[in-house]
Scaffold this active site. Sequence first.
Site, PDB file in Angstrom:
ATOM      1  N   SER A 216      -4.528  -3.435   2.004  1.00 21.29           N
ATOM      2  CA  SER A 216      -4.148  -4.628   1.463  1.00 21.29           C
ATOM      3  C   SER A 216      -5.256  -6.089   1.711  1.00 21.29           C
ATOM      4  O   SER A 216      -5.102  -6.979   1.233  1.00 21.29           O
ATOM      5  CB  SER A 216      -2.899  -5.289   2.151  1.00 21.29           C
TER       6      SER A 216
ATOM      7  N   LYS B 249      -6.394  -7.219  -1.516  1.00 19.59           N
ATOM      8  CA  LYS B 249      -5.579  -8.282  -2.170  1.00 19.59           C
ATOM      9  C   LYS B 249      -6.573  -9.488  -2.301  1.00 19.59           C
ATOM     10  O   LYS B 249      -6.415 -10.337  -3.148  1.00 19.59           O
ATOM     11  CB  LYS B 249      -4.286  -8.488  -1.811  1.00 19.59           C
TER      12      LYS B 249
ATOM     13  N   TYR C  61      -4.909  -0.544  -8.589  1.00 16.43           N
ATOM     14  CA  TYR C  61      -4.355  -1.145  -7.414  1.00 16.43           C
ATOM     15  C   TYR C  61      -4.659  -0.346  -6.402  1.00 16.43           C
ATOM     16  O   TYR C  61      -5.004  -0.420  -5.120  1.00 16.43           O
ATOM     17  CB  TYR C  61      -2.888  -1.692  -7.622  1.00 16.43           C
TER      18      TYR C  61
ATOM     19  N   TYR D 204       1.604 -11.710   5.873  1.00 16.00           N
ATOM     20  CA  TYR D 204       2.953 -11.407   5.420  1.00 16.00           C
ATOM     21  C   TYR D 204       3.959 -12.299   6.231  1.00 16.00           C
ATOM     22  O   TYR D 204       3.753 -13.479   6.462  1.00 16.00           O
ATOM     23  CB  TYR D 204       3.443  -9.822   5.633  1.00 16.00           C
TER      24      TYR D 204
ATOM     25  N   VAL E 159      -2.498  -1.990   5.942  1.00 15.85           N
ATOM     26  CA  VAL E 159      -1.950  -1.022   6.680  1.00 15.85           C
ATOM     27  C   VAL E 159      -2.926   0.506   6.937  1.00 15.85           C
ATOM     28  O   VAL E 159      -2.661   1.190   7.625  1.00 15.85           O
ATOM     29  CB  VAL E 159      -0.748  -0.355   5.698  1.00 15.85           C
TER      30      VAL E 159
HETATM   31  N1  GLN Z   1      -1.690   0.397  -0.806  1.00 13.54           N
HETATM   32  C1  GLN Z   1      -0.532  -0.192   0.333  1.00 13.54           C
HETATM   33  C2  GLN Z   1       0.655  -0.466  -0.458  1.00 13.54           C
HETATM   34  O1  GLN Z   1       0.530  -0.826  -1.671  1.00 13.54           O
HETATM   35  C3  GLN Z   1      -1.244  -1.443   0.668  1.00 13.54           C
HETATM   36  C4  GLN Z   1      -0.075  -2.094   1.974  1.00 13.54           C
HETATM   37  C5  GLN Z   1      -0.751  -2.660   2.914  1.00 13.54           C
HETATM   38  O2  GLN Z   1      -1.940  -2.549   3.203  1.00 13.54           O
HETATM   39  N2  GLN Z   1       0.110  -3.555   3.472  1.00 13.54           N
HETATM   40  O3  GLN Z   1       1.617  -0.035   0.065  1.00 13.54           O
END
Ligand code: GLN
Length: 335
Positions: free
Chosen positions: A79, A82, A204, A256, A274
């Site tokens: 993430s 992002k 993505y 988050y 994650v």
């Molecule tokens: N690729 C992961 C997902 O979309 C990324 C989520 C994350 O890092 N919080 O679930």
Amino acid sequence: MAMSPHAPAENPSTPSGYGFELVVQHTLERVRGDTSGELAGYIPELARVDPERFGISVVSVEGEVVSAGDAEVPFTIQSISKAFAFCLALEIAGRDKVLSRVGVEPSGDAFNAIVFDPHTNRPFNPMVNAGAITVSGLIAEELGADAFPMVLDRFSAAAGRSLSVDEAVYSSEAATGHRNRGIAHLLTSAGALVADVDATLDLYFRQCSILVTASDLARMGATLANIGENPLTGSAAFSVEAVRATLAVMFTCGMYNFAGNWAFDVGVPAKSGVGGGILGVVNRQLGIATYSPRLDAKGNSVRGIAAFRELAEELGLHLFDPTNRGSAMLTAFGR
Ligand code: GLN
């Protein structure tokens, strides 16, 4: 006026007496013993990493680098991508178009929540999955087949080296990412996603599977801190206006449903993934990255949060801290 760094230590138990390198090293050692948390299990390939890995890297806008522990071990950016994808989308699609598809409000919900802003019927922000999938869709809509090469090119420019994808993690998430697939279809029905669902998710999942080290991430953070220009290579990766918008959203939404606590305690724009990485940016000063793959219930790295808390306290990094001496200390110690 920047505070001058402390003189060399008289008392070896006081890390602030030693200079920047030892602040980072001591932080690593103090936090290393916390083995709480779990590996991300919902992407099967992520459960295979070594849980003990722990690295910290700091890069200043003057190009100084200080690292400790496993700062050169590769892991998937997840993430944290992002933030950079949002930065790129603002430049490619323009601010108005981006903001017509995704908001900039903290959601207070989990990263993978299936919930949109009830007033706009758009995802709350680009840092949760729904908003990030929308952003990837916008990049796919604008660039078609050139979308991923452009993402990889800009991320690489920010890191200062050619990055690549972990194909095993990509395939693992592409095969099992049913929740994200569900979110993408809902986004299409809500009008937030216009590009093809498969092309959007492919972008993505690929951007999430880009391999970085803590030192790569710290350089990427230093590029944001340096208003879009990599301080080590001098190459421009992102536009100034897009960087400002990205840092603002990282500050309010990057962690988050922990974003409020983070802003309160650590107080720098940040983004977690994650894969176990956390990237923090001290604007006009530092990129800071941690890597430790055990996560808390909100999907944030346990030791990463603890390390950032320590560094913020030790160096006064909080945005509203009057004693901030992060990069001043790093520079003064001639690193
Ligand atoms: N690729 C992961 C997902 O979309 C990324 C989520 C994350 O890092 N919080 O679930």
